[in-house]
Scaffold this active site. Structure first.
Site, short mmCIF file in Angstrom:
data_model
loop_
_atom_site.label_atom_id
_atom_site.label_comp_id
_atom_site.label_asym_id
_atom_site.label_seq_id
_atom_site.Cartn_x
_atom_site.Cartn_y
_atom_site.Cartn_z
N LEU A 1 -5.30 16.92 -6.37
CA LEU A 1 -5.66 17.04 -7.79
C LEU A 1 -7.08 16.55 -7.99
CD1 LEU A 1 -3.60 15.54 -10.77
CD2 LEU A 1 -5.84 14.60 -10.21
N ASN A 2 -7.89 17.30 -8.80
CA ASN A 2 -9.09 16.69 -9.37
C ASN A 2 -9.13 16.94 -10.86
OD1 ASN A 2 -10.09 19.27 -7.94
ND2 ASN A 2 -11.94 18.80 -9.05
N ASP A 3 -10.24 17.27 -11.44
CA ASP A 3 -10.44 17.20 -12.89
C ASP A 3 -9.25 17.62 -13.77
OD1 ASP A 3 -12.81 17.21 -11.50
OD2 ASP A 3 -13.69 18.88 -12.56
N ARG B 1 -21.92 25.25 -14.32
CA ARG B 1 -20.45 25.32 -14.37
C ARG B 1 -19.85 24.34 -15.38
NH1 ARG B 1 -21.88 23.02 -9.52
NH2 ARG B 1 -21.42 20.80 -9.31
N ASP B 2 -18.59 24.57 -15.66
CA ASP B 2 -17.71 23.73 -16.47
C ASP B 2 -18.04 23.94 -17.96
OD1 ASP B 2 -16.94 22.90 -13.98
OD2 ASP B 2 -18.15 21.07 -14.05
N GLN C 1 -7.15 20.58 -11.74
CA GLN C 1 -7.61 21.24 -10.53
C GLN C 1 -6.63 20.89 -9.41
OE1 GLN C 1 -11.32 22.87 -10.14
NE2 GLN C 1 -9.99 23.49 -11.84
N GLU D 1 -21.92 17.74 -14.43
CA GLU D 1 -20.70 18.55 -14.45
C GLU D 1 -19.89 18.18 -15.68
OE1 GLU D 1 -19.37 19.02 -10.03
OE2 GLU D 1 -19.34 16.88 -10.43
N SER E 1 -13.23 24.09 -13.20
CA SER E 1 -12.90 23.39 -14.45
C SER E 1 -13.26 24.17 -15.70
CB SER E 1 -13.59 22.04 -14.45
OG SER E 1 -12.89 21.20 -13.57
#
Ligand code: FRU
Length: 727
Positions: A269-271, A398-399, A287, A454, A332
């Site tokens: 898992l991330n963001d 991005r994001d 994520q 980010e 993300s």
């Protein structure tokens, strides 16, 4: 060694070569009936596969007759559906799409030099899998060094229907981004793919040979012998929330696995992404890499909650499209509701390019998102921006954050500018598909702006606007004013949101008007140790974000109180230049302290302490700062050891400090204003003790310790008690 009654069909592309002959000879030692079956006979129906328990296709040479393979798809699939086992090794793994086993075939196939021995880097959750029975550990060499060999791997993409059982172990290096062992479930049968070119004709490395033979005989016996192919967990790619939730139990004995914090059921898992309260439910997307506990090929995992603290797993909500701009990952982004529909605006990753994509939820439970028209919605970054280019990422862009103001959408994107560093740029639009570039929203010389910003997020408060970005190491925030007409943010103050492992946060608005933020709590141990754990990443507890008198304030959402279980201790302790071990222990605790450290200079709370003192983590409460000292947190050499410090010099003592200890997570709040989250990885099972101390001059400490409950219905809800019982 033979097992009577096991009948194996050995598939061949025509006449066999030396390697296939050697593999067949090997198979005959394992099963008593192994018969060569030309693919053309399968295709023509000349052979009835039902007389076999399992099929093995060990394609060593390139497959030269795709039409024949395609004609084998129906008979092979029905053989497997009826309970048969199929093993595709070497290049045969590359044929899974042609055989109708998976729409996504391995994206990396060919022949390569093998300078070092190579084999599976097995996943910890599948350590009990029959294929590795009798093999020690997770790292196995099955092909010796010093040869050329065929391979088939999933590198940028993942199969749609298989679960990854193993990535690659090359020499002494873990290569998690190269999955080579995959398992499919079709009907009541199983397909196992092994994309490392095992060679049965080669006999020059006894250790590797022994491992290969053990592995191969395990696979043959398991696929041919078992009436069904149930394994502890693996059945193919887990799809439903319930299937995913089953994995949580696999980690019940891991004292470093958080239980009160949101975590992935397994893997990575991330963001946090797409946070939204919709139709009475809180949705947390994140994520997620279904391939293993490492960052790659991210999807949007999904958990839901009625109260912000008790979560249930849902099926993966967004999956990269092998033919789309998000082939390499659905990165993300945010979610907004428009006229009852929920849209996600996210970054599609492909070949290093980062492009904004729009998707719409197919139902009110936000089960799945599908493209909401042609993607990407912005074809390329604005030509006038000199975007930073780094190897593998031609333009850092991005994001996404969407803010509705002045009758239009403001669409903020994180960027890195070649000479100026991190920046937030923005577009405006009236629907979510047509965007007009407005220019940089925030570029500043006031702070060291890093190289890339980010995950920007803009939040409005009565007392000021807050813009935060993540700069690869921390979350920087700016308080000031967003000028919606100009699409510019004018900062007045700035700071670090959380000095610890807290990263890429996102917020949602609750029905009662609070902005509640979750951040990704990064791991702070090596990738190999994350692999060994089988899971990586956690979310913070929900924290309420506010701007009061120009100051950022953070406190745990009141719903966090619902995680409290029994009170273990409530006391007022007076200490003078001494330490006291408390009569509580555990790995899941909420400790509330009220203390004025002014006289003592320092008051300490010691957590996860082993009785012999070899491991312990100390929260040092001082007049001007609260410091988490991790110098002795772990005997594991890759675990981070540096201090994490939050400044409290401007606050008035006594301080109310709330410390949430949850396995490897330590998250604390001071005076409902400051936050710090960090990670610790004790190795000793007895590292569960708690102590207090005060320096010379003394302090009186009001203390209240509760056990913390689980955020997940399936997880064991004992706050780590079972692990410490019987010591
Ligand atoms: C932040 C981040 C984002 C990106 C995502 C990919 O942690 O790098 O910039 O969209 O993660 O997983």
């Amino acid at each position: 060694m033979q097992h009577s009654g096991l009948r194996l069909g050995f598939l061949t592309g025509g006449g066999t070569n030396d390697e296939e002959d050697a593999a067949l000879t090997f198979a005959r030692r394992i099963v008593d009936d192994a018969e060569t079956v030309p693919l053309r006979d399968v295709a023509s129906g000349a052979v009835d596969l039902r007389r076999f328990d399992a099929l093995w296709w060990h394609a060593h040479a390139p497959v030269s007759d795709p039409a024949t393979v395609a004609s084998c798809a129906d008979p092979v699939r029905s053989f497997v559906s009826d309970g048969g086992g199929l093993w595709c090794s070497s290049r045969a793994l590359a044929q899974v799409a042609a055989l109708g086993i998976d729409p996504v075939p391995p994206d990396a196939t060919g022949t390569e030099a093998v300078p070092e021995a190579v084999g599976p880097l097995w996943k910890a959750v599948y350590a009990d899998h029959p294929a590795v029975d009798g093999l020690a550990g997770l790292r196995h060499h099955i092909r010796p060094a010093g040869s050329e060999g065929p391979y088939a791997r999933y590198e940028d993409v993942l199969p749609e229907r298989a679960d990854v059982l193993a990535a690659t172990y090359r020499g002494i290096e873990d290569v998690p981004t190269e999955p080579i062992v995959l398992q499919w479930r079709i009907g009541s049968g199983t397909v196992l793919g092994v994309g490392v070119g095992m060679e049965f004709a080669q006999h020059d490395d006894p250790a590797t040979e022994t491992t290969r033979e053990r592995f191969a005989s395990n696979v043959l016996r398991w696929l041919a012998g078992a009436a069904d192919h149930e394994t502890a967990l693996a059945t193919g790619r887990p799809k439903t929330g319930a299937e995913l939730a089953r994995y949580r139990d696999a980690f019940a004995d891991d004292p470093n696995r958080p239980r009160s914090h949101p975590t992935p059921p397994v893997n990575w898992l991330n963001d946090p992404n797409g946070l939204i309260h919709h139709d009475g439910t809180y949705h947390l997307f994140y994520q997620y890499n279904p391939g293993g506990p490492y960052h790659h090929a991210v999807h949007w995992g999904h958990a839901v909650s009625e109260d912000l603290v008790h979560w249930s797993d849902r099926s993966v909500a967004m999956t990269p499209d092998p033919a789309g701009p998000d082939r390499d990952g659905c990165w993300s982004g945010c979610a907004v509701a428009v006229d009852g529909d929920v849209y996600a605006l996210y970054t599609g990753g492909r070949d290093g390019w980062q492009r904004p994509c729009l998707a719409r939820a197919t139902d009110d439970e936000l089960t799945t998102f599908e493209p909401a028209g042609a993607n990407p919605v912005i074809d390329a970054p604005p030509a006038e921006l000199d975007l930073l280019s780094t190897p593998g990422e031609p333009a850092h862009f991005r994001d996404h954050c969407l803010v509705r103001e002045g009758g239009r959408w403001h669409h903020l994107i994180g960027a890195g500018l070649q000479d100026l560093g991190g920046a937030v740029v923005s577009y405006t639009g009236t629907d979510l598909t047509e965007w007009t570039y407005e220019g940089p929203t925030l570029v500043t010389d006031d702070v060291e702006s890093g190289v890339v910003w980010e995950c920007p997020e803009l939040l409005g408060f009565p007392d000021g606007d807050l813009l935060h970005v993540s700069d690869y190491s921390h979350v920087r925030y700016f308080i000031g004013e967003f000028d919606a007409d100009e699409s510019r943010f004018v900062p007045e103050t700035h700071g670090t949101l959380d000095p610890g492992a807290f990263y890429a946060p996102q917020s949602l608005s609750t029905p009662d008007g609070r902005e509640v933020m979750f951040g990704w709590l990064r791991e702070e141990r090596s990738v190999s140790r994350q692999w060994d754990a089988g899971w990586a990443g956690a979310m913070s507890l929900p924290r309420v974000i506010d701007v009061v008198d120009g100051e950022l304030r953070q406190r745990p959402a009141r719903e966090v109180d619902r995680l409290r279980r029994e009170r273990l201790l409530e006391d007022t302790v007076s200490l003078d230049d001494e330490a006291e071990r408390l009569d509580v222990d555990g790995t899941g605790l909420e400790c509330r302290l009220r203390v004025d450290p002014s006289d003592a200079g320092e008051v300490g709370l010691v957590l996860r302490a082993s009785p012999d003192g070899t491991e312990c983590t100390t929260v040092r409460i001082r007049r001007d700062a609260v410091v988490v000292d991790r110098s002795q947190s772990s005997l594991e050499p890759t675990a981070a050891t540096d201090d994490v410090v939050v400044d409290v010099a401007d606050l008035d003592p006594p301080f109310d400090v709330r410390v949430f200890l949850d396995g490897s997570v330590l998250e604390l709040f001071v005076a409902d204003r400051r936050a710090l989250s960090t990670r610790i990885y004790p190795t000793r099972s007895d590292a569960t003790g708690v102590a207090l101390y005060a320096g010379q001059g003394g302090a009186t400490i009001d203390l209240d310790v509760r056990r913390l409950g689980s955020a997940w219905p399936a997880a064991r809800d004992d706050g780590g008690e079972a692990m410490t019982a019987g010591r």
